[in-house]
Design an enzyme around this catalytic site. Sequence first.
Site: not given
Length: 510
Positions: A444, A334
């Site tokens: 994630h 991310c």
Amino acid sequence: MARSIMIQGTMSNAGKSFLVTGLCRIFRQDGLRTAPFKSQNMALNSYITADGREIGRAQAVQAEAAGIPCSSDMNPILLKPASETGSQVIVNGIPRGDMSARDYFAYKRKLVPDILAAWNRLSREYDVIVIEGAGSPAEINLRKNDIVNMGLAEMTDSPVLLAGDIDRGGVFAQLYGTVMLLEEREKARIRGLIINKFRGDSRLLDSGIRMIEEKCGIPVVGTIPWTSADIDDEDSLSRRLGKRGGNGGGAAVIRFPHISNFTDFHALEVSGIPVRYVSRAEELADPDEWKTPDLLILPGTKNTVGDLLWLRETGLAAEVLRFASSGRPVIGICGGYQMMGEILDDRGGTEGGEPGRMLGGLGLLPVRTRFTAEKCRKESRGRFAALHGTFAPLSGLPAEGYQVHMGMTERCGREDSPLVLLEEGGREVPDGCVRGNCAGTYLHGVFDAPGIAAALRGMIGTPGQLLPEEEDYRAYRERQYDLLADTVRANLNMDAVYRMMGLERPGGRK
């Protein structure tokens, strides 16, 4: 309508989340449809529901312990700190904008209808709701317009259990001070006290328990020992973030000031890969004090631009580049993935800086990121692409998790490939980037799927395996919920808890 019980604490990190998780599992074991609820959560560890809404990670964990899908009704307000004085405000899983602490304090009463609507929807669907408070109910400067502790207990007419943390000392002062700072009607809602995180022989507490019961006029209904149950933790005070040093090797995770979703690395830990967190350049640079890790990870962050500047100011950016030049693997997730690119375009000021800002990244991956006001929130699944070189052991393995990020990233190199291929609308969409020993992804939870941690162990040469061979990470988590429930059930007066809720305790498991 559902019956409820609320867990409040004498301070942050008193163990409220763990107790709620344990009770959710216990009520599930007892045959009751159970849901967690936290009206307002402040956390950088979040989770994306199946319908693309963002909630606190703890409520997702509690829902998993209860055996139900998570929903935004379980955490209608999520505050994600983006600076020392401001947070992104997420309502019903959707960002509503950034607010300073002062502005949010004046605004939050307007969110009561959202809280009660979420509560009522859960109440119609479940038998029991286990509520988690936040911080302490005795913060007298925050009592006005409270929507998460006693204010919420009154709105939902819920009995309260107050937990104190004996591990940090002064538990009787914690409990007594909290009770005495409450108004009489609030004290009346506390139906039991809990001494949490006890180590040793609980009989040594007997005299203290008698005295605190006399002084507070409230019974102690449980002394919960320190448990070995390994449950995801969302709190910024998590002991995981304090892991440094060890015997070296394994994985080192950069501890950004705004680190988010550090639960991404739990699967690595339980599979036998040592994980430590570094926040100083010397922790990577000094071979006498810190053995060089086998794998370096740049995790997610709520403030990519600010944390990239911090990385440079601390000298860690130079150490990350030095590590990458050694040929050992570097993985960004991310915000960490965005930092590894060439350009971060924040000309709109989305990341909280001055509009017009263009920032050079670390240059480890040929990608460019442009920040926009729209937030990507979705569950994702697919597979790792056909990879070569360093990351070849991951080729074709399942990839699944969730995305929650500001900004869009595009690959712009020729000697690179996507890390994963995600299923979207019947086709495979590339995500992330791989070049040599460097890789990044927006996904994630990318290490959670079966086989991923084992492939990484082989890739970096870490021996051993903590999980039984036949057990995957999901089964491991289920076993931990049962272990936590067994501990709570054995040390909390469940008969009293059921009476507080006005329910008859089911037969069977004691």
